[in-house]
Design a protein around this motif. Structure first.
Motif, PDB file in Angstrom:
ATOM      1  N   ASP A   1       3.257  -6.791  -4.246  1.00  0.00           N
ATOM      2  CA  ASP A   1       1.982  -6.778  -5.104  1.00  0.00           C
ATOM      3  C   ASP A   1       0.911  -6.210  -4.223  1.00  0.00           C
ATOM      4  O   ASP A   1      -0.304  -5.916  -4.666  1.00  0.00           O
ATOM      5  CB  ASP A   1       1.844  -8.090  -5.374  1.00  0.00           C
ATOM      6  N   ASP A   2       0.708  -6.485  -2.974  1.00  0.00           N
ATOM      7  CA  ASP A   2      -0.323  -5.942  -2.213  1.00  0.00           C
ATOM      8  C   ASP A   2      -0.589  -4.471  -2.191  1.00  0.00           C
ATOM      9  O   ASP A   2      -1.572  -4.227  -1.698  1.00  0.00           O
ATOM     10  CB  ASP A   2      -0.221  -6.537  -0.678  1.00  0.00           C
TER      11      ASP A   2
ATOM     12  N   GLN B   1       5.848 -10.789  -3.841  1.00  0.00           N
ATOM     13  CA  GLN B   1       4.295 -10.857  -3.395  1.00  0.00           C
ATOM     14  C   GLN B   1       4.000  -9.987  -2.325  1.00  0.00           C
ATOM     15  O   GLN B   1       2.868  -9.599  -2.438  1.00  0.00           O
ATOM     16  CB  GLN B   1       4.319 -12.343  -2.836  1.00  0.00           C
ATOM     17  N   SER B   2       4.850  -9.605  -1.490  1.00  0.00           N
ATOM     18  CA  SER B   2       4.264  -8.645  -0.548  1.00  0.00           C
ATOM     19  C   SER B   2       3.970  -7.277  -1.132  1.00  0.00           C
ATOM     20  O   SER B   2       3.204  -6.408  -0.735  1.00  0.00           O
ATOM     21  CB  SER B   2       5.416  -8.473   0.666  1.00  0.00           C
TER      22      SER B   2
END
Length: 301
Positions: free
Chosen positions: A97-98, A94-95
């Motif tokens: 993805d940024d 998720q990190s």
């Protein structure tokens, strides 16, 4: 001498299953275009957790034979920690993805995290079955124990991999190249309208000259529900953008009458073969699979 031989025997009863389980974990780190984790730090993390999983599986049988129930309780508690592997993987992706040009999406990330948790259980089960087999086989000839143990571990890994093997887009759909047409600011892939956001001459020329597109046709009507899921379409776009690179623009659009999906992008590397192959091999997400048979049975009542 007998004590020394017995000590060596018990060392092999633990060492061989641990090695088999760790090797099983290594073999499930398949290197392909979807590769994650990346080499070498990702490999190290997952191999270490695979080694720990193998150790748990290898020690379980000796602990039971010695009636060391405290150790067994500890082993069950240790397996609970594998859930943290999924959580850590999910947070890590998720990190990432940024900073990606194209997002994986929550559904794809959840599937990857579950896969890595399951593969630790692969290592544990392969190690456990190897250890169990080596205990069952008479231990007078150590080499026979080792051979039977390794064979049982290989068979276990084969069964687990086939049991957990997921499907890809090519299993439910036909994929073919499509023609890109730009009319004024409207973008079409074959006869499917995609967008009208190409407002400048430069953007229209870029897409027309350098764009690449495909049509995904579901093989059966009920597969429309899977291909129309935003998470599945996002996974397809992410994979092709990671393989070919993204110069500018990427779109997916569904034809509501036929269920076809149009995919179009402007890649850095123009490779039609890699483009189609990547779409074909994009995995189907577990979180969006549905059983159409249940629906059919309800309708037939």
């Amino acid at each position: 001498m007998e004590k020394e031989t017995l000590s060596q025997y018990y060392i092999f009863l633990i060492l061989i299953p641990v090695l088999c389980g760790t090797l099983a974990r290594y073999l499930t780190l398949i290197v392909d275009y979807r590769q994650y984790p990346s080499y070498p730090n990702g490999y190290l993390i997952h191999l270490v957790t695979g080694f720990i999983s193998s150790g748990i599986g290898a020690i379980a049988i000796p602990a039971l034979l010695e009636k060391n129930f405290e150790a067994i309780t500890f082993l069950f508690l240790a397996t609970e920690q594998f859930r943290d592997v999924r959580r850590i993987e999910k947070e890590s992706l998720q990190s990432l993805d940024d900073v990606e040009h194209v997002f994986r999406g929550e559904a794809y990330i959840d599937g990857i995290a579950k896969t890595f948790e399951a593969r630790n259980y692969f290592a544990l089960l392969v190690s456990f079955v190897t250890s169990l087999t080596m205990h069952i086989v008479p231990h007078k000839i150590m080499l026979i124990n080792i051979i039977f143990g390794i064979l049982s571990g290989v068979i276990t890994l084969y069964i687990l991999k086939n049991f957990s093997k997921g499907k890809a887009v090519q299993d439910i759909a036909d994929i073919s190249l499509a023609k890109i047409t730009v009319k004024n600011s409207d973008l079409y892939v074959d006869d499917i309208f995609v967008t009208n956001h190409l407002g400048t001459d430069k953007s229209r020329k870029l897409v027309q000259d350098n764009g690449i597109a495909a049509i995904i046709r579901p093989k059966e009507e009920h597969f429309n529900r899977i291909l129309n899921h935003n998470g599945q379409r996002q996974a397809i776009i992410f994979e092709i953008c990671r393989v070919l690179g993204l110069k500018r623009y990427h779109y997916t659009r569904r034809d509501y009458e036929t269920g076809r999906i149009a995919v179009v992008m402007v890649p850095i590397i123009y490779d039609e073969g890699a483009f189609i192959e990547t779409i074909k091999k994009t995995p189907l997400l577990e979180s969006i699979k549905k059983s159409y048979r249940i629906m059919d049975s309800n309708f037939n009542k």
